[in-house]
Write a protein that holds these residues in place. Structure first.
Motif, mmCIF file in Angstrom:
data_model
loop_
_atom_site.group_PDB
_atom_site.id
_atom_site.type_symbol
_atom_site.label_atom_id
_atom_site.label_comp_id
_atom_site.label_asym_id
_atom_site.label_seq_id
_atom_site.Cartn_x
_atom_site.Cartn_y
_atom_site.Cartn_z
ATOM 1 N N VAL A 1 42.568 31.089 32.891
ATOM 2 C CA VAL A 1 42.593 32.089 33.953
ATOM 3 C C VAL A 1 43.504 33.254 33.553
ATOM 4 O O VAL A 1 43.173 34.422 33.774
ATOM 5 C CB VAL A 1 43.066 31.455 35.277
ATOM 6 C CG1 VAL A 1 43.197 32.507 36.369
ATOM 7 C CG2 VAL A 1 42.113 30.350 35.706
ATOM 8 N N TYR B 1 37.566 36.153 36.105
ATOM 9 C CA TYR B 1 38.912 36.599 36.470
ATOM 10 C C TYR B 1 39.310 37.901 35.777
ATOM 11 O O TYR B 1 40.459 38.338 35.911
ATOM 12 C CB TYR B 1 39.930 35.505 36.143
ATOM 13 C CG TYR B 1 39.776 34.275 36.998
ATOM 14 C CD1 TYR B 1 40.399 34.186 38.248
ATOM 15 C CD2 TYR B 1 38.993 33.208 36.579
ATOM 16 C CE1 TYR B 1 40.252 33.067 39.039
ATOM 17 C CE2 TYR B 1 38.834 32.084 37.374
ATOM 18 C CZ TYR B 1 39.464 32.019 38.588
ATOM 19 O OH TYR B 1 39.308 30.899 39.383
ATOM 20 N N ARG C 1 41.475 40.675 37.450
ATOM 21 C CA ARG C 1 41.841 40.170 38.771
ATOM 22 C C ARG C 1 43.132 39.347 38.752
ATOM 23 O O ARG C 1 43.521 38.826 39.812
ATOM 24 C CB ARG C 1 40.711 39.306 39.344
ATOM 25 C CG ARG C 1 39.395 40.032 39.546
ATOM 26 C CD ARG C 1 38.322 39.085 40.077
ATOM 27 N NE ARG C 1 38.787 38.395 41.249
ATOM 28 C CZ ARG C 1 38.662 37.065 41.440
ATOM 29 N NH1 ARG C 1 38.137 36.294 40.501
ATOM 30 N NH2 ARG C 1 39.097 36.511 42.552
ATOM 31 N N THR C 2 43.781 39.189 37.614
ATOM 32 C CA THR C 2 44.985 38.346 37.542
ATOM 33 C C THR C 2 46.176 39.146 37.037
ATOM 34 O O THR C 2 46.028 40.124 36.301
ATOM 35 C CB THR C 2 44.766 37.139 36.625
ATOM 36 O OG1 THR C 2 44.497 37.595 35.291
ATOM 37 C CG2 THR C 2 43.608 36.287 37.112
ATOM 38 N N ILE D 1 46.250 36.451 42.040
ATOM 39 C CA ILE D 1 44.794 36.609 41.925
ATOM 40 C C ILE D 1 44.370 37.595 43.002
ATOM 41 O O ILE D 1 44.641 37.395 44.182
ATOM 42 C CB ILE D 1 44.058 35.269 42.099
ATOM 43 C CG1 ILE D 1 44.517 34.265 41.052
ATOM 44 C CG2 ILE D 1 42.552 35.475 41.995
ATOM 45 C CD1 ILE D 1 43.877 32.897 41.186
ATOM 46 N N ASP E 1 36.928 30.865 43.759
ATOM 47 C CA ASP E 1 38.302 30.686 43.266
ATOM 48 C C ASP E 1 38.940 29.403 43.787
ATOM 49 O O ASP E 1 40.014 29.011 43.315
ATOM 50 C CB ASP E 1 39.178 31.882 43.670
ATOM 51 C CG ASP E 1 38.748 33.175 42.986
ATOM 52 O OD1 ASP E 1 38.193 33.098 41.877
ATOM 53 O OD2 ASP E 1 38.940 34.253 43.569
#
Length: 291
Positions: A82, A99, A102-103, A119, A126
């Motif tokens: 992730v 991901y 998005r992280t 996140i 998710d």
């Protein structure tokens, strides 16, 4: 003046050996203590809402600088990356496509041993278990964080679909839920009514739409309610509809036709009797005049 060989030097040497052994042991323990890692998570499931940002907590205990360590967050069930941090940089070569962008690893807390992962734009997909893995040159540890996702959909929408089986078919629809909720029908007294059909579908984002139908007859008094219940949120949403008596008359076409036939039959019989009597009266009057 030198000491004689028989002055007890062997005991002194043994004492010194013991001190050295204790010192080495202490140094070894201190080294092992500095090399060991202990990673801790929240210890309970973390609940978040679809569309919002969520922070998965993870930290070193006792507190220590984590900037020089390797930190990797993975999905436990599929063991895919992730987020990956190494040598002061975020590495995206092994990151799951879902991901991408998005992280974010919270850099401000790394010096204090915080390994929190943010996140952004939470999705139903998710939901699951995440593993926070930390590696040093000579140590390794990990902690698991469970993420539970939910989404509150639209209020139930009621509509009349037409006449069916001697009653009125009422449809209830509600969309944008996660996970799949329950759909229930209630009458004015709070009694549950059986659905004649119930279906659900899931869109590309993973959100559910649920739809149910019920046949309402004139025996159901007062407003009809459709209830959508989320067992995860321990809440329910309700919409009501009141169907007036004239609608139920139209819902009985055979009865209406029968009533109309009976009325027409009664009128026809009455008219026939009237004409028969009138004809008989006219015939009697003609006969009397003929005499």
């Amino acid at each position: 003046m030198g000491l004689p060989w028989g002055c007890g030097c062997p005991s002194l040497t043994g004492h010194t050996r013991g001190l050295l052994t204790s010192l080495v042991t202490l140094l070894l323990l201190l080294w092992l203590g500095s090399a060991q890692l202990r990673v801790e998570g929240p210890g309970q499931p973390l609940t978040a809402t679809v569309g919002q940002d969520v922070v998965l907590p993870c930290h070193l205990s006792p507190q220590r600088d984590a900037r020089s360590l390797e930190v990797r967050w993975i999905r436990r069930t599929i063991s895919e990356t992730v987020h990956h941090y190494l040598n002061g940089e975020d590495l995206y070569g092994e990151q799951m496509g879902a991901y991408a962008g998005r992280t974010e690893l919270a850099r401000d807390g790394l010096s204090a041993g915080s390994l929190d992962l943010r996140i952004m734009g939470l999705r139903p997909s998710d939901e699951g278990h995440y593993v926070c893995i930390v590696k040093a040159a000579d140590a390794y540890d990990e902690a698991t964080v469970e993420l539970v996702v939910s989404a509150t959909g639209a209020d139930p929408h009621l509509s009349l679909e037409g006449y069916e089986a001697g009653g009125i078919r009422v449809l209830c629809r509600s969309a944008s839920w996660y996970p799949l909720p329950q759909l229930l029908w209630r009458d004015a007294r709070g009694q549950h009514l059986p659905s004649v059909s119930q279906t659900h579908s899931q869109d590309q984002e993973g959100l559910f739409e649920i739809e149910g139908a019920v046949i309402v007859t004139g025996s159901v008094e007062g407003p009809l309610s459709c209830v959508v219940r989320s067992s995860r949120l321990q809440q329910e949403w309700e919409s009501s509809l009141h169907i007036t008596a004239p609608f139920f008359l139209k819902a009985q076409p055979l009865i209406v036709v029968l009533v109309l036939v009976l009325v027409l039959l009664a009128v026809s019989i009455g008219l026939g009797v009237y004409l028969f009597l009138k004809k008989g009266k006219l015939a009697a009057q003609g006969w009397s005049r003929g005499r």
